[in-house]
Design a protein around this motif. Structure first.
Motif, PDB file in Angstrom:
ATOM      1  N   GLU A   1      -4.991  12.183 -16.374  1.00 43.66           N
ATOM      2  CA  GLU A   1      -6.274  11.579 -16.734  1.00 43.66           C
ATOM      3  C   GLU A   1      -6.875  10.914 -15.490  1.00 43.66           C
ATOM      4  O   GLU A   1      -6.240  10.097 -14.837  1.00 43.66           O
ATOM      5  CB  GLU A   1      -6.061  10.553 -17.852  1.00 43.66           C
ATOM      6  N   VAL A   2      -8.077  11.292 -15.137  1.00 44.17           N
ATOM      7  CA  VAL A   2      -8.670  10.900 -13.853  1.00 44.17           C
ATOM      8  C   VAL A   2      -9.103   9.427 -13.787  1.00 44.17           C
ATOM      9  O   VAL A   2      -8.759   8.747 -12.820  1.00 44.17           O
ATOM     10  CB  VAL A   2      -9.834  11.839 -13.472  1.00 44.17           C
ATOM     11  N   PRO A   3      -9.874   8.887 -14.750  1.00 40.93           N
ATOM     12  CA  PRO A   3     -10.362   7.512 -14.553  1.00 40.93           C
ATOM     13  C   PRO A   3      -9.266   6.487 -14.305  1.00 40.93           C
ATOM     14  O   PRO A   3      -9.400   5.643 -13.423  1.00 40.93           O
ATOM     15  CB  PRO A   3     -11.115   7.211 -15.852  1.00 40.93           C
ATOM     16  N   THR A   4      -8.169   6.527 -15.059  1.00 41.42           N
ATOM     17  CA  THR A   4      -7.136   5.523 -14.830  1.00 41.42           C
ATOM     18  C   THR A   4      -6.302   5.836 -13.592  1.00 41.42           C
ATOM     19  O   THR A   4      -5.754   4.926 -12.980  1.00 41.42           O
ATOM     20  CB  THR A   4      -6.224   5.358 -16.054  1.00 41.42           C
ATOM     21  N   ARG A   5      -6.236   7.095 -13.215  1.00 43.62           N
ATOM     22  CA  ARG A   5      -5.538   7.434 -11.968  1.00 43.62           C
ATOM     23  C   ARG A   5      -6.297   6.856 -10.785  1.00 43.62           C
ATOM     24  O   ARG A   5      -5.710   6.316  -9.856  1.00 43.62           O
ATOM     25  CB  ARG A   5      -5.390   8.948 -11.849  1.00 43.62           C
ATOM     26  N   VAL A   6      -7.617   6.904 -10.833  1.00 38.86           N
ATOM     27  CA  VAL A   6      -8.467   6.365  -9.771  1.00 38.86           C
ATOM     28  C   VAL A   6      -8.508   4.833  -9.844  1.00 38.86           C
ATOM     29  O   VAL A   6      -8.612   4.163  -8.821  1.00 38.86           O
ATOM     30  CB  VAL A   6      -9.892   6.966  -9.873  1.00 38.86           C
ATOM     31  N   ALA A   7      -8.408   4.279 -11.048  1.00 37.65           N
ATOM     32  CA  ALA A   7      -8.520   2.830 -11.246  1.00 37.65           C
ATOM     33  C   ALA A   7      -7.473   2.049 -10.468  1.00 37.65           C
ATOM     34  O   ALA A   7      -7.696   0.893 -10.121  1.00 37.65           O
ATOM     35  CB  ALA A   7      -8.414   2.502 -12.730  1.00 37.65           C
ATOM     36  N   ARG A   8      -6.355   2.657 -10.177  1.00 34.41           N
ATOM     37  CA  ARG A   8      -5.301   1.921  -9.464  1.00 34.41           C
ATOM     38  C   ARG A   8      -5.723   1.487  -8.071  1.00 34.41           C
ATOM     39  O   ARG A   8      -5.094   0.636  -7.464  1.00 34.41           O
ATOM     40  CB  ARG A   8      -4.028   2.755  -9.394  1.00 34.41           C
ATOM     41  N   TRP A   9      -6.812   2.040  -7.557  1.00 35.57           N
ATOM     42  CA  TRP A   9      -7.276   1.683  -6.220  1.00 35.57           C
ATOM     43  C   TRP A   9      -8.193   0.467  -6.231  1.00 35.57           C
ATOM     44  O   TRP A   9      -8.640   0.027  -5.186  1.00 35.57           O
ATOM     45  CB  TRP A   9      -7.965   2.867  -5.556  1.00 35.57           C
ATOM     46  N   MET A  10      -8.499  -0.088  -7.405  1.00 30.58           N
ATOM     47  CA  MET A  10      -9.328  -1.293  -7.461  1.00 30.58           C
ATOM     48  C   MET A  10      -8.442  -2.478  -7.091  1.00 30.58           C
ATOM     49  O   MET A  10      -7.489  -2.793  -7.808  1.00 30.58           O
ATOM     50  CB  MET A  10      -9.934  -1.486  -8.849  1.00 30.58           C
ATOM     51  N   PRO A  11      -8.738  -3.143  -5.959  1.00 32.97           N
ATOM     52  CA  PRO A  11      -7.851  -4.205  -5.487  1.00 32.97           C
ATOM     53  C   PRO A  11      -7.925  -5.479  -6.336  1.00 32.97           C
ATOM     54  O   PRO A  11      -8.962  -5.795  -6.900  1.00 32.97           O
ATOM     55  CB  PRO A  11      -8.350  -4.471  -4.068  1.00 32.97           C
ATOM     56  N   PHE A  12      -6.793  -6.168  -6.416  1.00 28.03           N
ATOM     57  CA  PHE A  12      -6.683  -7.469  -7.071  1.00 28.03           C
ATOM     58  C   PHE A  12      -7.173  -7.439  -8.517  1.00 28.03           C
ATOM     59  O   PHE A  12      -7.928  -8.293  -8.966  1.00 28.03           O
ATOM     60  CB  PHE A  12      -7.442  -8.539  -6.273  1.00 28.03           C
ATOM     61  N   HIS A  13      -6.749  -6.433  -9.229  1.00 29.35           N
ATOM     62  CA  HIS A  13      -7.169  -6.270 -10.613  1.00 29.35           C
ATOM     63  C   HIS A  13      -6.035  -5.618 -11.380  1.00 29.35           C
ATOM     64  O   HIS A  13      -5.189  -4.950 -10.798  1.00 29.35           O
ATOM     65  CB  HIS A  13      -8.425  -5.382 -10.672  1.00 29.35           C
ATOM     66  N   GLU A  14      -6.004  -5.815 -12.707  1.00 29.06           N
ATOM     67  CA  GLU A  14      -4.916  -5.239 -13.507  1.00 29.06           C
ATOM     68  C   GLU A  14      -5.056  -3.746 -13.717  1.00 29.06           C
ATOM     69  O   GLU A  14      -4.160  -3.113 -14.248  1.00 29.06           O
ATOM     70  CB  GLU A  14      -4.793  -5.940 -14.856  1.00 29.06           C
ATOM     71  N   TRP A  15      -6.183  -3.179 -13.332  1.00 23.75           N
ATOM     72  CA  TRP A  15      -6.365  -1.747 -13.550  1.00 23.75           C
ATOM     73  C   TRP A  15      -5.334  -0.946 -12.779  1.00 23.75           C
ATOM     74  O   TRP A  15      -4.953  -1.291 -11.668  1.00 23.75           O
ATOM     75  CB  TRP A  15      -7.758  -1.315 -13.120  1.00 23.75           C
ATOM     76  N   GLY A  16      -4.919   0.144 -13.390  1.00 24.98           N
ATOM     77  CA  GLY A  16      -3.945   1.014 -12.756  1.00 24.98           C
ATOM     78  C   GLY A  16      -3.851   2.340 -13.479  1.00 24.98           C
ATOM     79  O   GLY A  16      -4.715   2.694 -14.281  1.00 24.98           O
ATOM     80  N   ALA A  17      -2.778   3.065 -13.226  1.00 24.99           N
ATOM     81  CA  ALA A  17      -2.629   4.457 -13.659  1.00 24.99           C
ATOM     82  C   ALA A  17      -1.833   4.608 -14.955  1.00 24.99           C
ATOM     83  O   ALA A  17      -1.372   5.698 -15.247  1.00 24.99           O
ATOM     84  CB  ALA A  17      -1.976   5.259 -12.542  1.00 24.99           C
ATOM     85  N   MET A  18      -1.679   3.551 -15.756  1.00 28.99           N
ATOM     86  CA  MET A  18      -0.898   3.669 -16.988  1.00 28.99           C
ATOM     87  C   MET A  18      -1.491   4.747 -17.911  1.00 28.99           C
ATOM     88  O   MET A  18      -0.753   5.442 -18.610  1.00 28.99           O
ATOM     89  CB  MET A  18      -0.834   2.339 -17.731  1.00 28.99           C
ATOM     90  N   GLY A  19      -2.800   4.909 -17.919  1.00 25.46           N
ATOM     91  CA  GLY A  19      -3.433   5.905 -18.775  1.00 25.46           C
ATOM     92  C   GLY A  19      -3.107   7.320 -18.398  1.00 25.46           C
ATOM     93  O   GLY A  19      -3.210   8.238 -19.222  1.00 25.46           O
ATOM     94  N   SER A  20      -2.683   7.550 -17.151  1.00 28.39           N
ATOM     95  CA  SER A  20      -2.319   8.888 -16.721  1.00 28.39           C
ATOM     96  C   SER A  20      -0.814   9.061 -16.502  1.00 28.39           C
ATOM     97  O   SER A  20      -0.326  10.175 -16.442  1.00 28.39           O
ATOM     98  CB  SER A  20      -3.074   9.288 -15.448  1.00 28.39           C
ATOM     99  N   LYS A  21      -0.082   7.931 -16.391  1.00 19.15           N
ATOM    100  CA  LYS A  21       1.357   8.013 -16.104  1.00 19.15           C
ATOM    101  C   LYS A  21       2.248   7.409 -17.184  1.00 19.15           C
ATOM    102  O   LYS A  21       3.433   7.673 -17.213  1.00 19.15           O
ATOM    103  CB  LYS A  21       1.652   7.322 -14.779  1.00 19.15           C
ATOM    104  N   GLY A  22       1.698   6.564 -18.045  1.00 18.99           N
ATOM    105  CA  GLY A  22       2.515   5.882 -19.038  1.00 18.99           C
ATOM    106  C   GLY A  22       3.027   4.559 -18.522  1.00 18.99           C
ATOM    107  O   GLY A  22       2.737   4.146 -17.413  1.00 18.99           O
ATOM    108  N   TYR A  23       3.850   3.906 -19.337  1.00 22.64           N
ATOM    109  CA  TYR A  23       4.363   2.573 -18.985  1.00 22.64           C
ATOM    110  C   TYR A  23       5.726   2.700 -18.343  1.00 22.64           C
ATOM    111  O   TYR A  23       6.572   3.434 -18.791  1.00 22.64           O
ATOM    112  CB  TYR A  23       4.442   1.701 -20.246  1.00 22.64           C
TER     113      TYR A  23
END
Length: 146
Positions: free
Chosen positions: A124-146
Motif C-alpha cells: 500500500e503506497v500512502p502508508t509506505r511513503v508516510a514513514r518519511w514524514m519526520p517527527f511524526h507517528e506516521w509510518g508503514a504499518m498500513g503496508s507492512k503490518g505491526y
C-alpha cells in the motif's frame, strides 16, 4: 448496545467514502459514533495539517465520546493514528480496536492489555511513503503490518 467509534482517514474529506461505508453493516449491533474532522485551507492544510493538528483532532474526538465508559473502535489510515492517541491515553475504555491500513510506525506503542487487530495491504503506497514524514507517528504499518 456497545458504542463503536469510527475514525476516518486524512484524505477522506469526512467519512463518506471511507469508514462511514461500514455504518449500514454495523448499526444493527453497535451504537455507531462517527465524528467528522475535515482539513481546512490555509497554512496548515494538507499533510501539514495532519502533521500538526492530529493531537487537536484526537482531543475533539475524545470530547465527542466522553459519555461512553467503554468503546470499541475502528480507525483507518490517519484515523488510526488519531485513534491510537485516545487508546493509549485511556486504554481501559477500549474493549477492542481495529486498525485498517494504519498510517503509523510499524513499532508504534500500543498500551498493554488493549486488544488491537491490524489489517494491512502489502505494498500500500500512502502508508509506505508516510514513514518519511519526520517527527511524526506516521509510518508503514498500513503496508507492512505491526
Amino acid at each position: 448496545m456497545t458504542p463503536l467509534l469510527l475514525v476516518h482517514g486524512y484524505n477522506a474529506n469526512g467519512g463518506d467514502g471511507s469508514t462511514d461505508r461500514l455504518i449500514p453493516y454495523l448499526r444493527h449491533k453497535y451504537q455507531v459514533v462517527a465524528p467528522e474532522y475535515r482539513w481546512f485551507n490555509g497554512p496548515l492544510s494538507g499533510l501539514l495539517g495532519a502533521r500538526f493538528l492530529n493531537n487537536r483532532r484526537a482531543e475533539d474526538i475524545a470530547r465527542s465520546v466522553h459519555q461512553f465508559p467503554e468503546l470499541c473502535a475502528i480507525g483507518h489510515s490517519n484515523g488510526a493514528a488519531i485513534l491510537m492517541r485516545l487508546v493509549n491515553a485511556e486504554p481501559e475504555r477500549f474493549k477492542s480496536v481495529i486498525l485498517v491500513n494504519p498510517a503509523m510506525d510499524v513499532d508504534a506503542h500500543i498500551a498493554p492489555g488493549v486488544r488491537v487487530f491490524v489489517y494491512h495491504t502489502p505494498g500500500e503506497v500512502p502508508t509506505r511513503v508516510a514513514r518519511w514524514m519526520p517527527f511524526h507517528e506516521w509510518g508503514a504499518m498500513g503496508s507492512k503490518g505491526y
